[in-house]
Motif scaffolding. Structure first.
Motif, PDB file in Angstrom:
ATOM      1  N   VAL A 166     -29.821 -49.459  43.710  1.00 19.60           N
ATOM      2  CA  VAL A 166     -31.055 -48.677  43.714  1.00 19.60           C
ATOM      3  C   VAL A 166     -32.203 -49.558  44.184  1.00 19.60           C
ATOM      4  N   THR A 167     -32.920 -49.092  45.210  1.00 21.36           N
ATOM      5  CA  THR A 167     -34.028 -49.850  45.776  1.00 21.36           C
ATOM      6  C   THR A 167     -35.199 -48.919  46.039  1.00 21.36           C
ATOM      7  N   GLY A 168     -36.365 -49.248  45.473  1.00 19.82           N
ATOM      8  CA  GLY A 168     -37.544 -48.431  45.710  1.00 19.82           C
ATOM      9  C   GLY A 168     -38.656 -48.767  44.743  1.00 19.82           C
ATOM     10  N   ARG A 169     -39.781 -48.110  44.935  1.00 21.06           N
ATOM     11  CA  ARG A 169     -40.969 -48.334  44.101  1.00 21.06           C
ATOM     12  C   ARG A 169     -41.481 -46.993  43.609  1.00 21.06           C
ATOM     13  N   LYS A 170     -41.657 -46.895  42.319  1.00 19.17           N
ATOM     14  CA  LYS A 170     -42.142 -45.669  41.687  1.00 19.17           C
ATOM     15  C   LYS A 170     -43.444 -45.973  40.951  1.00 19.17           C
ATOM     16  N   TRP A 171     -44.238 -44.913  40.703  1.00 16.63           N
ATOM     17  CA  TRP A 171     -45.412 -45.125  39.854  1.00 16.63           C
ATOM     18  C   TRP A 171     -45.717 -43.863  39.051  1.00 16.63           C
ATOM     19  N   TYR A 172     -46.602 -44.022  38.084  1.00 14.53           N
ATOM     20  CA  TYR A 172     -46.888 -42.989  37.087  1.00 14.53           C
ATOM     21  C   TYR A 172     -45.589 -42.509  36.446  1.00 14.53           C
ATOM     22  N   ILE A 173     -44.782 -43.486  36.067  1.00 13.20           N
ATOM     23  CA  ILE A 173     -43.512 -43.203  35.402  1.00 13.20           C
ATOM     24  C   ILE A 173     -43.778 -43.161  33.900  1.00 13.20           C
ATOM     25  N   SER A 174     -43.911 -41.949  33.389  1.00 15.15           N
ATOM     26  CA  SER A 174     -44.335 -41.742  31.999  1.00 15.15           C
ATOM     27  C   SER A 174     -43.309 -42.294  31.026  1.00 15.15           C
ATOM     28  N   GLY A 175     -43.806 -42.977  29.999  1.00 12.60           N
ATOM     29  CA  GLY A 175     -42.969 -43.515  28.937  1.00 12.60           C
ATOM     30  C   GLY A 175     -42.443 -44.909  29.197  1.00 12.60           C
ATOM     31  N   ALA A 176     -42.626 -45.419  30.415  1.00  9.89           N
ATOM     32  CA  ALA A 176     -41.971 -46.677  30.786  1.00  9.89           C
ATOM     33  C   ALA A 176     -42.576 -47.899  30.120  1.00  9.89           C
ATOM     34  N   MET A 177     -43.801 -47.817  29.604  1.00  7.49           N
ATOM     35  CA  MET A 177     -44.411 -48.966  28.950  1.00  7.49           C
ATOM     36  C   MET A 177     -43.961 -49.130  27.509  1.00  7.49           C
ATOM     37  N   ASN A 178     -43.385 -48.098  26.943  1.00  7.21           N
ATOM     38  CA  ASN A 178     -42.930 -48.147  25.555  1.00  7.21           C
ATOM     39  C   ASN A 178     -41.742 -49.101  25.441  1.00  7.21           C
ATOM     40  N   PRO A 179     -41.807 -50.085  24.542  1.00  5.82           N
ATOM     41  CA  PRO A 179     -40.668 -51.019  24.407  1.00  5.82           C
ATOM     42  C   PRO A 179     -39.379 -50.331  23.980  1.00  5.82           C
ATOM     43  N   ASP A 180     -39.481 -49.122  23.429  1.00 10.93           N
ATOM     44  CA  ASP A 180     -38.280 -48.378  23.054  1.00 10.93           C
ATOM     45  C   ASP A 180     -37.668 -47.611  24.218  1.00 10.93           C
ATOM     46  N   CYS A 181     -38.328 -47.625  25.376  1.00 10.43           N
ATOM     47  CA  CYS A 181     -37.781 -46.972  26.566  1.00 10.43           C
ATOM     48  C   CYS A 181     -36.597 -47.797  27.063  1.00 10.43           C
ATOM     49  N   LYS A 182     -35.411 -47.257  26.960  1.00  6.15           N
ATOM     50  CA  LYS A 182     -34.194 -48.002  27.298  1.00  6.15           C
ATOM     51  C   LYS A 182     -33.501 -47.500  28.556  1.00  6.15           C
ATOM     52  N   ILE A 183     -33.884 -46.308  29.050  1.00  2.73           N
ATOM     53  CA  ILE A 183     -33.151 -45.742  30.172  1.00  2.73           C
ATOM     54  C   ILE A 183     -34.099 -44.993  31.106  1.00  2.73           C
ATOM     55  N   PHE A 184     -33.876 -45.151  32.406  1.00  3.81           N
ATOM     56  CA  PHE A 184     -34.590 -44.399  33.431  1.00  3.81           C
ATOM     57  C   PHE A 184     -33.629 -43.412  34.081  1.00  3.81           C
ATOM     58  N   ILE A 185     -34.085 -42.200  34.293  1.00  6.74           N
ATOM     59  CA  ILE A 185     -33.409 -41.292  35.208  1.00  6.74           C
ATOM     60  C   ILE A 185     -34.165 -41.401  36.527  1.00  6.74           C
ATOM     61  N   VAL A 186     -33.487 -41.904  37.544  1.00  7.40           N
ATOM     62  CA  VAL A 186     -34.129 -42.215  38.824  1.00  7.40           C
ATOM     63  C   VAL A 186     -33.666 -41.229  39.888  1.00  7.40           C
ATOM     64  N   MET A 187     -34.630 -40.685  40.627  1.00  7.27           N
ATOM     65  CA  MET A 187     -34.306 -39.817  41.749  1.00  7.27           C
ATOM     66  C   MET A 187     -34.478 -40.600  43.042  1.00  7.27           C
ATOM     67  N   GLY A 188     -33.443 -40.610  43.868  1.00  5.93           N
ATOM     68  CA  GLY A 188     -33.488 -41.322  45.140  1.00  5.93           C
ATOM     69  C   GLY A 188     -32.557 -40.671  46.141  1.00  5.93           C
ATOM     70  N   LYS A 189     -32.552 -41.200  47.345  1.00  3.13           N
ATOM     71  CA  LYS A 189     -31.760 -40.608  48.421  1.00  3.13           C
ATOM     72  C   LYS A 189     -30.410 -41.311  48.556  1.00  3.13           C
ATOM     73  N   THR A 190     -29.363 -40.508  48.480  1.00  3.01           N
ATOM     74  CA  THR A 190     -28.014 -41.004  48.717  1.00  3.01           C
ATOM     75  C   THR A 190     -27.555 -40.671  50.136  1.00  3.01           C
ATOM     76  N   ASP A 191     -28.229 -39.705  50.772  1.00  2.00           N
ATOM     77  CA  ASP A 191     -27.860 -39.295  52.139  1.00  2.00           C
ATOM     78  C   ASP A 191     -29.139 -39.025  52.927  1.00  2.00           C
ATOM     79  N   PRO A 192     -29.894 -40.089  53.262  1.00  2.00           N
ATOM     80  CA  PRO A 192     -31.212 -39.895  53.881  1.00  2.00           C
ATOM     81  C   PRO A 192     -31.181 -39.188  55.225  1.00  2.00           C
ATOM     82  N   ASP A 193     -30.047 -39.163  55.888  1.00  2.00           N
ATOM     83  CA  ASP A 193     -29.951 -38.519  57.199  1.00  2.00           C
ATOM     84  C   ASP A 193     -29.228 -37.180  57.145  1.00  2.00           C
TER      85      ASP A 193
END
Length: 407
Positions: A166-193
């Motif tokens: 997984v490679t990319g930059r996200k922002w305004y990712i709600s909840g990510a500053m909480n030390p109890d945040c243990k998992i991200f659900i990330v949306m990205g492109k698997t078939d960009p073409d």
């Protein structure tokens, strides 16, 4: 359409109203005092954990999730008045009931699309309130109002291992500053073409401690860091490797999963917004009867009468539209309620922003201060004119649906 509350809803409303009066409202000031003494501003005040324990003891837990195997099994119509009540204290009440975004949407995704291993590893601790989570979709380099624009890549390992990178930059990712945040659900492109732009994206689970994941900074919202929500962060994924089994659903299903996630999220936000408006009206009325200007109470000023009356009419209209939307979601599904979901997403934040703005005006300098919740309520309501799709995107879609009837 019958919007009368059934027996279970009435029972939960009574319990929740009592919980708010006895525990939540008194905790607002306590939480701020405790936060000032914390080692990190992102740590959770002790009183919040106490609220969570009490809510769970009273059965006021996971009310948002209609899946009775994992949640309370309430319909949207049953949950609507409960979410409204929590909106009166949006920083504390949803978290206390384990009904706060983005965890709610993430739990819905995992319960609907996750496999058994993903549910065991991530859904169960989220349902128990043991961990928090984040949803990584919005990006700074592209117009994220069009989700097909995203540039984060989810690629199979070039070495041929059973992994995704997984490679990319996200922002305004709600909840990510909480030390109890243990998992991200990330949306990205698997078939960009890919030929179908709505099949180019996938969703994948990325643990926070994965090498290559960096929570770079907290993003402010109108100057607020939104601590109780877990903050909003800029997050960088620099060739972060996760097992291929962390993919949610099938390859190319990310856009469809996002739409399934955002539908309930939009109505939850609108429900809570109505509660925010009710609190603003209450504060406006209390201020009006307690303050004197130019020889008479503010409550005797004609313009104040207009503000209060207009606010009451607006809230009653919005509530009926939100309840209709909830009823349609229950009876014909999210697709059948598409027009109404878009309508409430357009109408509710705008109207609530206006109501809170009037309440701020009535409070004068106090309205923009930290001594009243109005400024923070305003920031939250105004943000929802952008979050989950800006108003203009929903207007465009809604107008096109209307025009189809005449083409």
């Amino acid at each position: 359409m019958d919007f009368a509350f059934d027996a279970r809803t009435e029972e939960l409303r009574a319990k929740l109203l009592a919980f708010m009066d006895e525990y939540v409202y008194p905790a607002e000031e306590v939480a701020e005092e405790q936060r000032a003494r914390l080692a990190s501003p992102w740590d959770t005040p002790a009183v919040v954990e106490e609220l969570k324990a009490e809510a769970r003891r009273q059965g006021l837990w996971n009310l948002f999730l209609p899946d009775s195997e994992y949640g309370a099994g309430l319909t949207n119509l049953q949950y609507a008045p409960l979410a409204e009540i929590t909106g009166r204290s949006p920083q504390l009440a949803p978290t206390a009931l384990n009904c706060a975004a983005p965890d709610t949407g993430n739990m819905e995704v995992l319960s609907q699309f996750g496999d058994e291993r993903q549910k065991k590893q991530w859904l169960e601790p989220l349902l128990a309130g043991e961990i928090r989570s984040a949803f990584a979709m919005t990006e700074p380099e592209v117009a994220s109002s069009d989700a097909t624009n995203i540039t984060t890549y989810i690629e199979r390992s070039p070495e041929g291992t059973d992994e995704y990178v997984v490679t990319g930059r996200k922002w305004y990712i709600s909840g990510a500053m909480n030390p109890d945040c243990k998992i991200f659900i990330v949306m990205g492109k698997t078939d960009p073409d890919g030929a179908d732009i709505r099949r180019q994206q996938s969703m994948i689970l990325v643990p926070r401690d994965t090498p290559g994941v960096t929570v770079r900074r907290a993003m402010r919202v109108f100057g607020y860091e939104d601590h109780y929500h877990g903050g909003h962060a800029e997050v960088v994924f620099d060739h972060a490797r996760v097992p291929a089994s962390n993919l949610i659903g099938e390859v190319g299903s990310g856009f469809a999963i996002a739409q399934a996630r955002l539908g309930p999220g939009r109505i939850h936000h609108c429900m809570r917004l109505i509660g925010m408006a009710e609190r603003a009206i209450e504060l406006m009325c209390r201020r009006a009867v307690s303050r004197t200007a130019f020889g008479k109470a503010l409550a005797q000023q004609g313009v104040v009468h207009n503000w209060i009356a207009d606010a009451r009419v607006t809230v009653e209209q919005l509530r009926l539209l939100v309840l209709k939307t909830a009823w349609l979601m229950d009876t014909v599904g999210n697709r059948g309620a598409h027009t109404e979901i878009q309508s409430i997403k357009i109408a509710t934040p705008r109207a609530v922003v206006d109501i809170i703005d009037r309440a701020i005006q009535l409070h004068g300098a106090g309205g923009v201060s930290q001594d009243f919740p109005l400024a923070e309520l305003y920031a939250g309501a105004r943000t929802l004119m952008i979050a989950d799709g800006p108003d203009e995107v929903h207007q465009r879609s809604l107008a096109r649906q209307e025009l189809k009837k005449y083409l």
